[in-house]
Design an enzyme around this catalytic site. Structure first.
Site, short mmCIF file in Angstrom:
data_model
loop_
_atom_site.label_atom_id
_atom_site.label_comp_id
_atom_site.label_asym_id
_atom_site.label_seq_id
_atom_site.Cartn_x
_atom_site.Cartn_y
_atom_site.Cartn_z
N HIS A 205 38.44 -6.48 72.69
CA HIS A 205 39.35 -7.05 73.70
C HIS A 205 40.23 -8.17 73.17
O HIS A 205 41.16 -8.59 73.85
CB HIS A 205 38.56 -7.58 74.91
C1 UD1 Z 1 39.34 -14.08 78.00
C2 UD1 Z 1 39.17 -15.24 77.04
C3 UD1 Z 1 38.31 -14.80 75.86
C4 UD1 Z 1 37.01 -14.17 76.33
C5 UD1 Z 1 37.34 -13.03 77.27
C6 UD1 Z 1 36.09 -12.35 77.79
C7 UD1 Z 1 41.07 -16.81 76.94
C8 UD1 Z 1 42.23 -17.25 76.13
N1 UD1 Z 1 40.44 -15.69 76.50
O1 UD1 Z 1 40.11 -13.07 77.32
O2 UD1 Z 1 38.01 -15.93 75.08
O3 UD1 Z 1 36.31 -13.67 75.20
O4 UD1 Z 1 38.08 -13.55 78.37
O5 UD1 Z 1 36.40 -11.17 78.48
O6 UD1 Z 1 40.73 -17.43 77.92
N2 UD1 Z 1 42.66 -8.58 83.24
C9 UD1 Z 1 42.37 -7.72 84.28
N3 UD1 Z 1 41.34 -8.04 85.11
C10 UD1 Z 1 40.62 -9.17 84.97
C11 UD1 Z 1 40.94 -10.05 83.92
C12 UD1 Z 1 41.94 -9.74 83.05
O7 UD1 Z 1 42.98 -6.68 84.45
O8 UD1 Z 1 39.69 -9.38 85.78
C13 UD1 Z 1 43.74 -8.21 82.31
C14 UD1 Z 1 45.06 -8.82 82.66
O9 UD1 Z 1 46.05 -7.89 82.37
C15 UD1 Z 1 45.18 -9.97 81.68
C16 UD1 Z 1 44.41 -9.46 80.48
O10 UD1 Z 1 43.38 -8.63 81.02
O11 UD1 Z 1 46.49 -10.32 81.40
C17 UD1 Z 1 43.81 -10.53 79.65
O12 UD1 Z 1 42.99 -11.39 80.45
P1 UD1 Z 1 42.83 -12.95 80.08
O13 UD1 Z 1 41.97 -13.63 81.04
O14 UD1 Z 1 44.15 -13.52 79.77
O15 UD1 Z 1 42.09 -12.90 78.69
P2 UD1 Z 1 40.90 -11.98 78.16
O16 UD1 Z 1 41.51 -11.02 77.21
O17 UD1 Z 1 40.04 -11.45 79.25
#
Ligand code: UD1
Length: 360
Positions: A205
């Site tokens: 991820h």
């Molecule tokens: C975040 C953390 C990472 C952690 C990971 C665990 C940061 C910078 N990164 O990364 O350290 O290891 O969580 O999973 O804080 N999205 C969804 N549904 C959700 C959440 C996210 O669809 O419930 C999608 C969205 O398109 C979003 C993307 O995933 O833009 C990334 O989510 P984000 O919270 O920015 O970072 P993670 O990649 O989950």
């Protein structure tokens, strides 16, 4: 005594579970704030339900966005929450945007901040998590370090006086859940017709592996070419990026599957031949379960897993193939991640240090 815990992303809900239990056992008032960084039920609600945390007391509903928008929205919303609760401690977890937002908001309001999982370093300044860790450690008043290596990093940065070694709270949860699920087979075996010990569990991820289409295609192809079925527990981020760039996440040996709840993930890993991941937590969970791990990165914060032979860093497709199919390592009996009682130590330390600052 009152603690406000701020969490927002999946690994933080796992770390919150033993802290919540230890806080209640010690008679501490514990307010849980969910920033809303993760909002999909399988990345959020299911953890609160399965790990016995109950529901968050406050939900900010911040959701996705660029780093600046996401972090800034949390920062603005947290000011009001901290002002209302005025806790003895704000407790922040790990290295996400929710961590740094809460640390910054609290320190500016002169509320003591404790950082759980302090002192981890990848020394890779391209990682958003690395900025978050360094900034949070330097903003916090109390640094709760999981390992001796983390203590040394904090000491190198001049932060020794604020540091306490407490052990790793993820070990607390893992040992409990392992004993619960150990006896029952993973539901994945029936669902995907898998044979115990004859499949791999994968999670990918991180931005470094998902955001560049060529990189994501390289990783997917490498996993698809492995010698046993590879179940990819696909985070929404990898699903979205793969769809946008027309990259198949089910190809060859690779089977894309929705993320699992925590006990199901542990059960699936426990009967697998190995784990392939870029997650921090899963590297350590594999180590504690005695399952070989291959980490699809060029560095790791959990260096002990590599030093003890259970984890191999592999970045290119050929490195991934060689690492996953390597012989199983020997068990050395080392336990660098504590004894499963870290959360109790965290709460005891917060009570002690609050007494010190209030002069009691
Ligand atoms: C975040 C953390 C990472 C952690 C990971 C665990 C940061 C910078 N990164 O990364 O350290 O290891 O969580 O999973 O804080 N999205 C969804 N549904 C959700 C959440 C996210 O669809 O419930 C999608 C969205 O398109 C979003 C993307 O995933 O833009 C990334 O989510 P984000 O919270 O920015 O970072 P993670 O990649 O989950």
């Amino acid at each position: 005594m009152k603690i406000v815990s701020v969490v927002g992303a999946r690994p933080q809900f796992v770390k919150l579970a033993p802290i919540h239990k230890a806080a209640l056992a010690a008679g501490v008032e514990h307010v849980i704030v969910h920033t809303g960084q993760h909002y999909d039920p399988m990345l959020s609600d299911v953890f609160f339900e399965d790990l016995g945390i109950g529901a968050p007391d406050v939900h900010l509903g911040v959701g996705s966005g660029s780093h600046g928008v996401q972090t800034g929205s949390m920062l603005a919303a947290l000011d009001a929450v901290f002002d209302e609760h005025r806790p003895d401690w704000v407790l922040v977890y790990g290295d996400t945007n929710s961590t740094v937002a809460a640390a910054l908001s609290a320190v500016k309001m002169h509320i003591p901040v404790a950082h759980l999982e302090a002192g981890l370093r990848s020394f890779n300044r391209r990682m958003p998590e690395e900025h978050n860790r360094v900034m949070t450690d330097h903003a916090a008043d109390l640094l709760l370090a999981p390992t001796q290596v983390a203590v040394e990093h904090l000491s190198d940065e001049g932060l020794a006086a604020r540091t306490v070694l407490v052990g790793d709270v993820m070990t607390d949860v893992l040992l409990e859940v392992r004993d619960e699920v150990g006896a029952r087979p993973s539901p994945l075996l029936d669902e995907l017709d898998l044979v115990p010990g004859e499949y791999y569990v994968a999670t990918i991820h991180r931005a470094e592996n998902t955001d560049d289409p060529e990189r994501l295609a390289e990783v997917a192809t490498a996993l698809g070419g492995l010698d046993k079925p590879v179940v990819l527990l696909a985070h929404p981020r990898v699903v979205a990026k793969a769809a946008a760039h027309g990259i198949a996440l089910t190809q060859g040996a690779l089977i894309a599957h929705a993320p699992l709840a925590y006990p199901e993930l542990i059960a699936a890993a426990l009967s697998s031949a190995g784990v392939v991941t870029d997650s921090g937590g899963l590297q350590k969970e594999a180590f504690l379960l005695g399952i070989p791990c291959t980490t699809v990165r060029t560095e790791t914060e959990w260096v002990e897993t590599v030093e003890l032979g259970w984890n191999v860093l592999a970045n290119t497709a050929s490195e991934i193939t060689a690492a996953v199919t390597r012989p199983r390592p020997a068990d050395t009996g080392d336990a660098p991640y504590g004894d499963g009682h870290a959360a109790e130590r965290v709460i005891a330390e917060l009570i002690r240090a609050a007494g010190e600052t209030s002069g009691t």
